[in-house]
Write a protein that holds these residues in place. Structure first.
Motif, PDB file in Angstrom:
ATOM      1  N   CYS A  39       0.822  -1.202   0.000  1.00 29.10           N
ATOM      2  CA  CYS A  39       0.000   0.000   0.000  1.00 29.10           C
ATOM      3  C   CYS A  39       0.863   1.261   0.000  1.00 29.10           C
ATOM      4  O   CYS A  39       1.770   1.390   0.815  1.00 29.10           O
ATOM      5  N   PHE A  41      -0.203   4.114   0.834  1.00 32.88           N
ATOM      6  CA  PHE A  41      -0.774   5.076   1.775  1.00 32.88           C
ATOM      7  C   PHE A  41      -0.460   4.758   3.231  1.00 32.88           C
ATOM      8  O   PHE A  41      -0.777   5.520   4.113  1.00 32.88           O
ATOM      9  N   HIS A  42       0.092   3.595   3.478  1.00 30.01           N
ATOM     10  CA  HIS A  42       0.573   3.315   4.835  1.00 30.01           C
ATOM     11  C   HIS A  42       1.765   2.365   4.722  1.00 30.01           C
ATOM     12  O   HIS A  42       1.989   1.757   3.685  1.00 30.01           O
ATOM     13  N   CYS A  60      -7.338  -0.804   0.206  1.00 27.46           N
ATOM     14  CA  CYS A  60      -6.327  -1.328   1.114  1.00 27.46           C
ATOM     15  C   CYS A  60      -7.023  -1.884   2.351  1.00 27.46           C
ATOM     16  O   CYS A  60      -7.753  -1.165   3.027  1.00 27.46           O
ATOM     17  N   CYS A  63      -5.251   0.128   5.698  1.00 24.19           N
ATOM     18  CA  CYS A  63      -5.623   1.485   6.113  1.00 24.19           C
ATOM     19  C   CYS A  63      -6.976   1.904   5.573  1.00 24.19           C
ATOM     20  O   CYS A  63      -7.434   3.011   5.832  1.00 24.19           O
TER      21      CYS A  63
HETATM   22 ZN   LIG Z   1      -3.015   1.053   3.164  1.00 22.00          ZN
END
Ligand SMILES: [Zn+2]
Length: 589
Positions: A39, A41-42, A60, A63
């Motif tokens: 991912c 985003f995290h 995801c 997150c």
């Molecule tokens: Zn994520």
């Protein structure tokens, strides 16, 4: 605000394969009907980020980030919807409908286009100077540094002659204005107002975007007393140093294929390592930025640092390493003999010996631990305290909890304190760090019933029957539900004959998109059939109504005697509702 026509956006999304777009940022592999990757985003070490190509969404499980291809760009590039649509259109060469662009925006795009053309023309001219008779001295210099003609050509090396106006006159003749040459950073304006070439008597190294467009130059001094040794382009509308990694455009295919990248410091280190056949990028002397790390993440998860051994644990190199660890990369350190850098090492010992050093590289954390341990007297209390003080912040930045604990155990062992003390301290530091990072994280939805999940899943995967089911439902059926706003939107779109899974995904808020993509990314249809979903919605509505009726009856009863008629009517309704609910339960069995 002007909007793009819905049809345009639908056509664009149809054209823009979400897997292709996300592959620009995340390395994905096929897993069943969808694609999986780490991912963006995290921080994570095992992939929980999925992309569904057919339905055009990502989600995801870690997150909860999710949405369509446009939302991906909004989130990843921190853009608004309109800009994300523009970026997507550019990416696929789809012309934008004309009306919506303001004059200012158009001017900005036109300016950037001109600046790119200027850099292309300048690079060609520098290259021609290098290959001209006047460039023979520089060609010798490059060859003496062990760079072959082929590498020189790949890097696009050039020569800026000593004169003050060589480039200026050439580019003015090609029709570029003096103002735009100043803006490109290729001319400097002197106090008397006169403009002259910024780069004079220098070996020129073009700096490219990962797409290959040249956006800046590095210029290396050619005389011993010439200052500075390296002169770089200033920041311009097309060049941001913190977002650029030198050599990515040359190495990106090799990066993808090998799964790792060698990170070096200088242009000549790059040249040698590139020539030796390893996937490489150069940081160019400053610490990596999070944006640069993100760029790398699009291609690899593993970085081997190959810096001067004295520098690897300190200054810019140390900051880069720690950033990479914190961003979840596997980071190794390849050590070289004291006093050598990749450039001199390969020239002296050859590429096979360098490859051996890369193979023997050690995890960065091991390297740091040994280095810090060697730097303190661990036989004294004071030494141990200092050692821990140095290493605890490093440990706290390790994103993976299990890895952090293991590192903590090794710290404890070295410092001869108990594991628990160290683990607790690290956890404390890590929690402090996490609260800082995640303070802006989004709230989550309340309880979403099975029926809601079912209907949403079918709406994305089998819109035809799902819409038929939706048409059988009424607004009242959605009252008080967690996903009410989503179902309302689907209803409205359907009433206007504008429903498609793609349009629905696009109209959702970030939070709603998380919910919907989370449900839709389940590979199997939910246990409930659509008919059962409809029954469940209805039953939920009756039950809410019955609860309200019962509350009312209780209130009337506690209030007094004068309301027998009302109470009887309510009791009758209560009985009806009970029978309706019962009928639905039986139908379900
Ligand atoms: Zn994520």
């Amino acid at each position: 605000m002007a909007l793009y026509p819905t049809q345009f956006i639908e056509d664009l999304k149809h054209h823009a394969d979400i897997v292709v777009v996300i592959q620009d940022y995340v390395s994905l592999r096929k897993s069943g009907a969808s694609y999986k990757g780490l991912c963006p985003f995290h921080n994570e070490k095992t992939p929980s980020f999925t992309v569904n190509r057919d339905k055009g969404f990502f989600h995801c499980h870690g997150c909860k980030a999710g949405g369509d291809v446009i939302k991906f760009l909004e989130l990843h590039e921190k853009l608004g919807f309109m800009d994300a649509v523009k970026l997507l259109a550019q990416r696929f060469g789809v012309p934008l409908p004309a009306l919506e662009e303001s004059d200012e925006q158009r001017a900005g795009a036109a300016e950037r286009e001109t600046l790119l053309k200027i850099h292309e023309a300048a690079a060609a001219w520098f290259r021609a100077q290098l290959l001209s008779p006047a460039g023979v001295r520089i060609r010798t210099y490059i060859a003496d540094r062990g760079i072959t003609e082929a590498t020189s050509e790949a890097q696009g090396l050039g020569f800026a002659p000593p004169g003050r106006e060589g480039l200026k006159q050439t580019l003015l003749k090609q029709g570029f204005t003096q103002a735009s040459l100043v803006k490109a950073g290729l001319l400097v304006q002197r106090d008397d107002g006169q403009t002259i070439d910024r780069f004079r008597n220098r070996l020129m190294i073009p700096i490219g975007r990962d797409t290959g467009s040249i956006i800046a130059f590095g210029g290396r001094a050619l005389e011993k007393d010439q200052q500075p040794k390296y002169l770089n382009s200033p920041e311009t509308p097309i060049y941001s140093k913190s977002r650029t990694l030198y050599g990515l455009h040359l190495s990106k295919t090799a990066l993808r294929q090998s799964g790792f990248v060698v990170l070096v410091e200088g242009y000549f280190d790059f040249g040698q390592v590139f020539q030796a056949g390893f996937p490489v990028v150069a940081s160019c002397g400053t610490a990596l930025t999070p944006q640069q790390a993100q760029q790398l993440r699009r291609f690899v998860g593993k970085v081997v640092l190959s810096f001067d051994p004295d520098a690897a644990g300190q200054g810019a190199a140390a900051r880069s390493s720690e950033l990479l660890v914190a961003e979840g990369f596997d980071v190794n350190v390849a050590t070289l003999p004291a006093g050598s850098d990749p450039d001199t090492f390969i020239q002296r010992n050859g590429s096979a010996a360098y490859g051996e050093r890369l193979r023997q590289s050690r995890p960065y954390l091991d390297y740091l631990l040994d280095r810090a341990a060697a730097g303190h007297n661990l036989n004294s209390d004071e030494g141990r305290v200092k050692f821990l003080a140095e290493m605890l912040p490093v440990a706290a930045r390790i994103p993976d909890a299990a890895m952090r604990d293991r590192f903590g155990d090794r710290l404890a062992f070295k410092a001869r304190v108990t594991d628990e003390v160290v683990r607790a301290q690290i956890r404390k530091a890590a929690v402090q760090k996490q609260t800082a990072v995640h303070s802006g994280s989004m709230p989550s939805f309340g309880n979403v019933t099975k029926a809601e999940k079912g209907l949403i899943w079918w709406l994305i995967h089998e819109p035809g029957p799902a819409l038929a089911a939706l048409e059988g439902l009424e607004l009242g059926d959605f009252e008080g539900l967690a996903s009410r706003s989503v179902l309302d939107l689907a209803r409205k779109l359907n009433e206007n004959r504008g429903f498609s899974p793609s349009v629905l995904l696009e109209r959702l808020s970030m939070l709603e998109a998380q919910l919907v993509t989370g449900i839709a990314s389940e590979p199997e249809p939910p246990a409930l059939s659509l008919t059962s979903c409809v029954r469940e919605f209805r039953r939920g509505r009756y039950e809410r109504e019955r609860a309200a009726v019962q509350r009312e009856i209780e209130q009337l009863q506690t209030r007094g005697t004068d309301n027998g008629v009302e109470i009887n009517a309510l009791l009758a309704r209560n009985g009806d509702l009970g029978r309706l609910i019962q009928a639905l339960v039986i139908a379900e069995e």
